[in-house]
Design an enzyme around this catalytic site. Structure first.
Site, mmCIF file in Angstrom:
data_model
loop_
_atom_site.group_PDB
_atom_site.id
_atom_site.type_symbol
_atom_site.label_atom_id
_atom_site.label_comp_id
_atom_site.label_asym_id
_atom_site.label_seq_id
_atom_site.Cartn_x
_atom_site.Cartn_y
_atom_site.Cartn_z
ATOM 1 N N GLY A 72 27.471 26.227 44.863
ATOM 2 C CA GLY A 72 26.581 27.225 44.308
ATOM 3 C C GLY A 72 27.386 28.362 43.729
ATOM 4 N N GLN A 77 28.871 36.875 40.625
ATOM 5 C CA GLN A 77 30.203 36.378 40.956
ATOM 6 C C GLN A 77 31.069 36.190 39.720
ATOM 7 O OE1 GLN A 77 28.483 33.220 43.758
ATOM 8 N NE2 GLN A 77 30.508 33.666 44.639
ATOM 9 N N CYS A 120 32.664 31.056 50.752
ATOM 10 C CA CYS A 120 32.193 31.724 49.538
ATOM 11 C C CYS A 120 33.335 31.757 48.532
ATOM 12 C CB CYS A 120 31.722 33.136 49.862
ATOM 13 S SG CYS A 120 31.116 34.050 48.428
ATOM 14 N N LEU A 121 33.035 31.396 47.295
ATOM 15 C CA LEU A 121 34.064 31.394 46.257
ATOM 16 C C LEU A 121 34.604 32.792 45.983
ATOM 17 C CD1 LEU A 121 32.433 28.850 43.776
ATOM 18 C CD2 LEU A 121 34.354 28.444 45.343
ATOM 19 N N HIS A 162 22.205 31.607 50.396
ATOM 20 C CA HIS A 162 23.524 32.215 50.179
ATOM 21 C C HIS A 162 23.604 32.808 48.771
ATOM 22 C CE1 HIS A 162 28.057 32.213 50.630
ATOM 23 N NE2 HIS A 162 27.916 32.312 49.322
ATOM 24 N N GLU A 163 23.172 32.024 47.783
ATOM 25 C CA GLU A 163 23.260 32.499 46.393
ATOM 26 C C GLU A 163 22.262 33.620 46.119
ATOM 27 O OE1 GLU A 163 25.883 31.715 44.911
ATOM 28 O OE2 GLU A 163 26.371 30.048 46.245
ATOM 29 N N HIS A 166 23.618 36.931 47.083
ATOM 30 C CA HIS A 166 24.497 37.530 46.062
ATOM 31 C C HIS A 166 23.697 38.364 45.065
ATOM 32 C CE1 HIS A 166 28.524 36.024 46.830
ATOM 33 N NE2 HIS A 166 28.050 34.792 47.019
#
Length: 181
Positions: A72, A77, A120-121, A162-163, A166
Protein backbone atom coordinates in the site's frame (compact mmCIF):
# COMPACT_ATOMS: atom_id res chain seq x y z
CA UNK A 1 -15.34 14.18 -6.31
CA UNK A 2 -14.86 14.98 -9.99
CA UNK A 3 -17.82 14.22 -12.19
CA UNK A 4 -18.11 10.48 -12.92
CA UNK A 5 -16.76 9.42 -16.26
CA UNK A 6 -19.64 9.35 -18.72
CA UNK A 7 -20.50 10.36 -22.26
CA UNK A 8 -17.35 10.82 -24.30
CA UNK A 9 -15.10 10.18 -21.30
CA UNK A 10 -16.93 6.90 -20.59
CA UNK A 11 -16.32 5.79 -24.20
CA UNK A 12 -12.59 6.26 -23.66
CA UNK A 13 -12.70 4.19 -20.45
CA UNK A 14 -15.83 2.01 -20.50
CA UNK A 15 -14.97 0.18 -17.27
CA UNK A 16 -12.95 3.02 -15.83
CA UNK A 17 -9.17 2.93 -15.92
CA UNK A 18 -7.69 -0.46 -15.11
CA UNK A 19 -5.45 -0.05 -12.03
CA UNK A 20 -3.07 -2.75 -13.29
CA UNK A 21 -2.60 -0.88 -16.56
CA UNK A 22 -2.18 2.42 -14.70
CA UNK A 23 0.80 1.03 -12.79
CA UNK A 24 2.68 0.63 -16.06
CA UNK A 25 1.99 4.25 -16.98
CA UNK A 26 3.19 5.75 -13.71
CA UNK A 27 6.59 7.03 -12.77
CA UNK A 28 8.40 5.89 -9.66
CA UNK A 29 8.63 8.77 -7.24
CA UNK A 30 10.73 9.22 -4.10
CA UNK A 31 9.05 8.09 -0.89
CA UNK A 32 9.21 10.57 1.97
CA UNK A 33 10.91 9.26 5.10
CA UNK A 34 9.91 10.05 8.69
CA UNK A 35 10.32 12.68 10.20
CA UNK A 36 9.42 14.61 7.03
CA UNK A 37 6.66 17.02 8.19
CA UNK A 38 4.55 16.33 5.07
CA UNK A 39 3.83 12.88 6.53
CA UNK A 40 1.94 14.55 9.40
CA UNK A 41 -0.41 16.69 7.32
CA UNK A 42 -4.14 16.03 7.05
CA UNK A 43 -4.90 15.57 3.37
CA UNK A 44 -7.48 17.35 1.24
CA UNK A 45 -10.37 15.59 -0.54
CA UNK A 46 -9.21 14.32 -3.91
CA UNK A 47 -12.56 15.48 -5.28
CA UNK A 48 -11.00 18.93 -5.62
CA UNK A 49 -8.82 17.57 -8.42
CA UNK A 50 -9.83 16.79 -11.98
CA UNK A 51 -9.38 13.38 -13.58
CA UNK A 52 -6.40 14.81 -15.47
CA UNK A 53 -4.58 15.00 -12.10
CA UNK A 54 -6.13 12.00 -10.33
CA UNK A 55 -5.22 9.38 -12.94
CA UNK A 56 -1.49 10.29 -13.19
CA UNK A 57 -1.29 10.46 -9.39
CA UNK A 58 -2.89 7.00 -9.08
CA UNK A 59 -0.47 5.68 -11.72
CA UNK A 60 2.53 7.13 -9.87
CA UNK A 61 1.34 5.70 -6.55
CA UNK A 62 0.95 2.21 -8.03
CA UNK A 63 4.31 2.31 -9.83
CA UNK A 64 6.06 3.56 -6.70
CA UNK A 65 4.35 1.02 -4.42
CA UNK A 66 5.34 -1.91 -6.62
CA UNK A 67 8.88 -0.60 -7.12
CA UNK A 68 9.34 -0.25 -3.35
CA UNK A 69 7.90 -3.71 -2.66
CA UNK A 70 4.96 -2.44 -0.62
CA UNK A 71 1.35 -3.52 -0.33
CA UNK A 72 0.00 0.00 0.00
CA UNK A 73 1.01 3.61 -0.49
CA UNK A 74 -0.73 6.89 0.31
CA UNK A 75 -0.37 10.19 -1.53
CA UNK A 76 1.35 12.06 1.33
CA UNK A 77 4.13 9.46 1.23
CA UNK A 78 5.13 10.89 -2.15
CA UNK A 79 4.55 14.48 -1.09
CA UNK A 80 0.99 14.89 -2.40
CA UNK A 81 -1.62 16.33 0.02
CA UNK A 82 -4.62 14.40 -1.36
CA UNK A 83 -6.92 11.72 0.10
CA UNK A 84 -5.93 8.91 -2.25
CA UNK A 85 -4.15 5.64 -1.62
CA UNK A 86 -3.41 2.46 -3.50
CA UNK A 87 -3.19 -1.08 -2.22
CA UNK A 88 -2.59 -4.59 -3.51
CA UNK A 89 -2.77 -7.37 -0.95
CA UNK A 90 -2.28 -10.16 -3.49
CA UNK A 91 0.64 -9.26 -5.71
CA UNK A 92 3.35 -10.69 -3.45
CA UNK A 93 1.53 -14.05 -3.56
CA UNK A 94 1.36 -13.91 -7.37
CA UNK A 95 -2.23 -12.67 -7.66
CA UNK A 96 -2.17 -8.92 -8.33
CA UNK A 97 -5.32 -7.18 -7.11
CA UNK A 98 -4.55 -3.46 -7.34
CA UNK A 99 -7.07 -1.04 -5.89
CA UNK A 100 -7.15 2.77 -6.06
CA UNK A 101 -9.08 4.36 -3.19
CA UNK A 102 -10.32 7.96 -3.36
CA UNK A 103 -11.63 9.92 -0.36
CA UNK A 104 -12.06 6.92 1.99
CA UNK A 105 -14.21 6.88 5.11
CA UNK A 106 -13.60 3.84 7.31
CA UNK A 107 -15.73 2.41 10.12
CA UNK A 108 -15.08 -0.71 12.19
CA UNK A 109 -17.55 -3.56 11.91
CA UNK A 110 -17.87 -5.50 15.12
CA UNK A 111 -15.49 -5.55 18.05
CA UNK A 112 -12.95 -8.18 16.98
CA UNK A 113 -9.40 -6.88 16.67
CA UNK A 114 -6.10 -8.27 15.46
CA UNK A 115 -2.66 -7.35 16.71
CA UNK A 116 0.12 -7.69 14.15
CA UNK A 117 3.47 -6.19 13.32
CA UNK A 118 3.29 -3.58 10.54
CA UNK A 119 6.00 -2.05 8.42
CA UNK A 120 5.85 1.24 6.58
CA UNK A 121 7.71 2.39 3.48
CA UNK A 122 8.14 5.82 5.11
CA UNK A 123 9.62 4.30 8.28
CA UNK A 124 12.00 1.67 6.90
CA UNK A 125 13.37 -1.03 9.18
CA UNK A 126 11.15 0.01 12.11
CA UNK A 127 8.12 -2.31 12.34
CA UNK A 128 5.54 -1.57 15.03
CA UNK A 129 2.94 -3.87 16.60
CA UNK A 130 -0.50 -2.36 15.94
CA UNK A 131 -3.97 -3.47 17.07
CA UNK A 132 -6.69 -2.76 14.50
CA UNK A 133 -10.29 -3.81 13.83
CA UNK A 134 -10.34 -7.14 11.98
CA UNK A 135 -13.27 -6.19 9.72
CA UNK A 136 -14.05 -2.74 8.36
CA UNK A 137 -16.54 -1.01 6.15
CA UNK A 138 -14.99 1.53 3.79
CA UNK A 139 -16.92 4.05 1.75
CA UNK A 140 -14.81 5.46 -1.06
CA UNK A 141 -14.86 6.45 -4.69
CA UNK A 142 -13.31 4.40 -7.46
CA UNK A 143 -11.67 5.59 -10.68
CA UNK A 144 -15.05 6.05 -12.37
CA UNK A 145 -16.28 8.40 -9.65
CA UNK A 146 -18.64 5.74 -8.30
CA UNK A 147 -19.25 5.71 -4.56
CA UNK A 148 -18.59 2.23 -3.16
CA UNK A 149 -19.07 0.61 0.21
CA UNK A 150 -16.57 -2.18 0.70
CA UNK A 151 -16.42 -4.74 3.48
CA UNK A 152 -12.79 -5.67 4.05
CA UNK A 153 -11.24 -8.21 6.39
CA UNK A 154 -7.84 -9.67 7.16
CA UNK A 155 -4.82 -8.16 5.43
CA UNK A 156 -7.01 -6.01 3.15
CA UNK A 157 -8.62 -4.34 6.17
CA UNK A 158 -5.22 -3.80 7.80
CA UNK A 159 -3.67 -2.26 4.67
CA UNK A 160 -6.66 0.04 4.12
CA UNK A 161 -6.54 1.27 7.72
CA UNK A 162 -2.77 1.80 7.60
CA UNK A 163 -3.02 3.84 4.40
CA UNK A 164 -6.07 5.80 5.57
CA UNK A 165 -4.08 6.73 8.69
CA UNK A 166 -1.50 8.37 6.43
CA UNK A 167 -4.24 10.57 4.97
CA UNK A 168 -4.91 11.90 8.47
CA UNK A 169 -1.25 12.43 9.35
CA UNK A 170 -1.02 9.32 11.55
CA UNK A 171 1.91 6.91 11.42
CA UNK A 172 2.47 3.46 12.93
CA UNK A 173 4.84 5.15 15.39
CA UNK A 174 1.73 6.69 16.99
CA UNK A 175 0.62 3.19 18.00
CA UNK A 176 3.93 2.08 19.54
CA UNK A 177 3.36 0.91 23.10
CA UNK A 178 -0.44 1.09 22.85
CA UNK A 179 -2.46 -2.01 23.62
CA UNK A 180 -5.42 -0.87 21.53
CA UNK A 181 -6.07 1.54 18.74
Amino acid sequence: MPEPLDGEDRAAAPQGPDPAALAGLGRVRPILIHPDPLLRQVCLPVGRLGWDRILPLAADLLATMYDAGGRGLAAPQIGEPWRIFVMDHGWKAGTPLPRVVLDPDIAALGTETETLEEGCLSIPDHPVTVTRPAVISMRCFDLTGTLLTLCLSGIEARIAQHEADHLDGRLILDFAGQADR
